[in-house]
Design a protein around this motif. Structure first.
Motif, mmCIF file in Angstrom:
data_model
loop_
_atom_site.group_PDB
_atom_site.id
_atom_site.type_symbol
_atom_site.label_atom_id
_atom_site.label_comp_id
_atom_site.label_asym_id
_atom_site.label_seq_id
_atom_site.Cartn_x
_atom_site.Cartn_y
_atom_site.Cartn_z
ATOM 1 N N TYR A 53 0.831 -1.204 0.000
ATOM 2 C CA TYR A 53 0.000 0.000 0.000
ATOM 3 C C TYR A 53 0.866 1.255 0.000
ATOM 4 N N THR B 61 -4.195 4.326 0.736
ATOM 5 C CA THR B 61 -4.381 4.725 2.131
ATOM 6 C C THR B 61 -5.685 4.154 2.678
ATOM 7 N N ASP B 62 -6.623 3.869 1.783
ATOM 8 C CA ASP B 62 -7.911 3.290 2.188
ATOM 9 C C ASP B 62 -8.215 2.119 1.259
ATOM 10 N N ARG C 160 -10.123 -0.397 1.212
ATOM 11 C CA ARG C 160 -11.501 -0.781 0.893
ATOM 12 C C ARG C 160 -12.138 0.145 -0.138
ATOM 13 N N LYS C 161 -11.670 1.402 -0.160
ATOM 14 C CA LYS C 161 -12.201 2.347 -1.162
ATOM 15 C C LYS C 161 -11.430 2.251 -2.471
ATOM 16 N N GLN C 162 -10.107 2.061 -2.364
ATOM 17 C CA GLN C 162 -9.277 2.171 -3.568
ATOM 18 C C GLN C 162 -9.183 0.856 -4.346
#
Lengths: 156, 397
Positions: free
Chosen positions: B271, B277-278, B280-282
């Motif tokens: 990462y 950094t996120d 689950r979003k990216q």
């Protein structure tokens, strides 16, 4: 595949391979101490201070030789355990192991760090085993310099 | 990680995975996957420069299986490598193929992972992985109830057992959509209490139904340089990055010394290098090597760098379902299908299929731009592979 049904032949084989492993001076000393003195010896990393069980030539984390041996146990605390119901084959004999059996990771008295000794526990009733219980090593009467020199651990 | 050139996955072939592929021998089974991968890439063997071949040899006890398999994998007269890194073999094959193309050594590399677990003994083979001086007589393959114990202690018996079985249910629902998957039971939500109470235990609270299958199957993937991808106008999933993390050897397998799991450590590295950094979003979809539903559940927290019970909530709410917020294993995962030498490669192949939009009935509905795949094996080693739809920008060297 042909349209008429073809007999599918399979070949069955069993391998038997005699093996012999050198233990080296470090593991060799650990096994000798079990055999001759009924004593469990860890070794201590000169850099981070953690104990290794069984002792190992180097500390893989600090990358330095580990030469100091320290007697630990024979009592300790159950850190984790596996109550095994599945009768898997013993790779040393090819025969199915007798299930159930319990493998146990014991944090022995005197150990600095978290390294546990992996062995058997002579209890297979799930209601009678708990993490944190105190156990002690029971040595075999006939000892040859192997894992079997400790018969098993028993709950105190 | 700095690469000389970009590498795209342009061909994928998988056999049907099943408990018994009695009707084919090993080279014949591998040949099925090779043919499918070539067809997918619009290539013939003449276009392939190098073969990377792998499995876990101690299962079938055939050493140098690539010699027998040459007649099925097309490697005659071509450079080749044989790779075996236990459970991670399939992912290591991917890393090797990527490296061979990225380095400029070869333009087109085919990686092949396979296993025919019916032809040997899986648990006996894995037990031989333990060090011969101490652990062989204690290890029971890859079977352990310790993760179940730890989760029951942390989250309570009822919640932990339910979440693990719910994970198993979701994986089965996904496998039902994947025609290549091995175990397709057709579980439904109403069956959960009975499954928790009655399915036979293997080790402690690890039950047969939680544990991965023993499958026969093969997977082949074709990796090509950017130049080849452009010239052929191929549909590519790009290899953005990968990371492999080892840990201390077998003596300490269950010693609990480590402060950080290889899963979390690998994720951190990956990462950081890729500005995630996120996760689950990216990241849009994750194909995880889940050897059991207990490990699969536990490792969601590690791979996604979560704290507390966030991973349990994701499973309880069904967020890891194919139509959920963060789909995990739309293929059904390893608990459904596990031809070990191919298993970790199938994770990358399935992630690539999601990016290329070729997953068929188990294609996730949302657009997939970034996909993650994991491999597990050795003494709790981790491989992570990150794939992207967009051609990666080569880093300054």
């Amino acid at each position: 595949m042909a349209e008429t049904k073809q007999e599918l032949i399979d070949l069955r084989q069993i391998l038997e391979i005699p093996q012999r492993f050198a233990t080296g001076p470090v593991m060799g000393r650990f096994l000798r101490e079990l055999r001759d003195n009924q004593r469990i010896m860890a070794n201590r990393c000169p850099k981070c201070g953690r104990f290794q069980l069984p002792p190992r030539e180097v500390c893989a984390i600090c990358r330095v030789p580990v030469t100091e041996f320290v007697a630990v146990g024979p009592e300790g605390v159950i850190q984790s355990y596996d109550l095994v119901y599945y009768a898997s084959p013993d790779p040393l004999t090819g025969k199915a192991r007798q299930a159930p059996y319990t493998t146990v990771n014991v944090l022995l008295d005197g150990v600095e760090g978290k390294d546990t000794l992996w062995h058997l526990l002579n209890e297979t009733d799930p209601k009678k085993i708990k993490r944190g219980m105190r156990v002690r090593a029971v040595f075999s009467e006939t000892r040859t310099g192997s894992i079997h020199d400790i018969k098993y651990f028993e709950i105190i | 990680m700095a690469k000389n050139r970009n590498v795209g996955i342009i061909g994928i072939g998988q056999t049907v995975h099943s408990s018994h592929r009695e009707e084919v021998n090993q080279p014949e089974m591998i040949h099925e996957a090779v043919e499918l991968a070539l067809k997918d890439a619009g290539m013939t063997m003449a276009d392939v420069d190098c073969i990377v071949h792998g499995n876990m040899e101690l299962f079938e006890m055939i050493h140098q299986p690539d010699m027998w398999h040459v007649i099925g994998d097309g490697a005659v007269g071509k450079p080749g490598l044989r790779i075996t890194t236990g459970g991670t073999t399939g992912a290591t094959l991917v890393c090797a193929a990527d490296t061979l193309v990225a380095s400029g050594m070869h333009d087109v590399v085919m990686a092949i992972g396979f296993e025919k677990l019916q032809e040997g003994h899986t648990t006996g083979g894995i037990t031989n992985m333990a060090d011969p001086l101490w652990g062989r007589e204690l290890q029971t393959g890859a079977l352990t109830g310790m993760t179940a114990d730890a989760m029951i202690e942390e989250f309570g018996e009822e919640r932990a057992k339910y979440a693990a079985m719910k994970h198993r249910l979701i994986m089965d629902q996904h496998a039902m959509l994947n025609p290549n998957a091995h175990r397709r039971f057709g579980f439904v939500e109403e069956m959960l209490p009975a499954m928790i109470a009655n399915t036979p235990p293997l080790v402690g609270e690890l039950r047969i139904v939680h544990m991965c299958s023993q499958s026969d199957g093969a997977c082949a993937m074709i990796f090509a340089s950017e130049k080849v991808v452009k010239k052929r106008k191929a549909k590519a999933a790009w290899v953005k990055d990968h990371v492999t993390v080892h840990r201390e050897e077998t003596f300490n397998l269950f010693g609990n010394v480590e402060e950080i799991t290889t899963m979390r450590y690998a994720a951190q590295k990956l990462y950081e290098r890729n500005g995630i950094t996120d996760p689950r979003k990216q990241i849009d979809v994750f194909e995880m090597y889940d050897p059991s539903s207990w490990w699969g559940l536990d490792w969601i927290r590690e791979f996604l760098m979560l704290e507390g019970d966030e991973h349990l909530k994701m499973v309880e709410k069904g967020e890891i379902g194919i139509n959920g917020k963060f789909p995990i294993n739309p293929s059904g995962g390893v608990v459904a299908t596990n031809p070990i030498g191919a298993t970790a490669m199938v994770r990358v192949a399935e992630a690539a299929m999601q990016i290329r939009g070729t997953a068929g009935a188990h294609q996730v509905k949302k657009p997939v731009k970034l996909a993650l795949a994991s491999g597990f094996g050795g003494t709790l080693w981790t491989v992570l592979v990150l794939l992207s739809k967009k051609r990666p920008k080569l880093a300054e060297k």
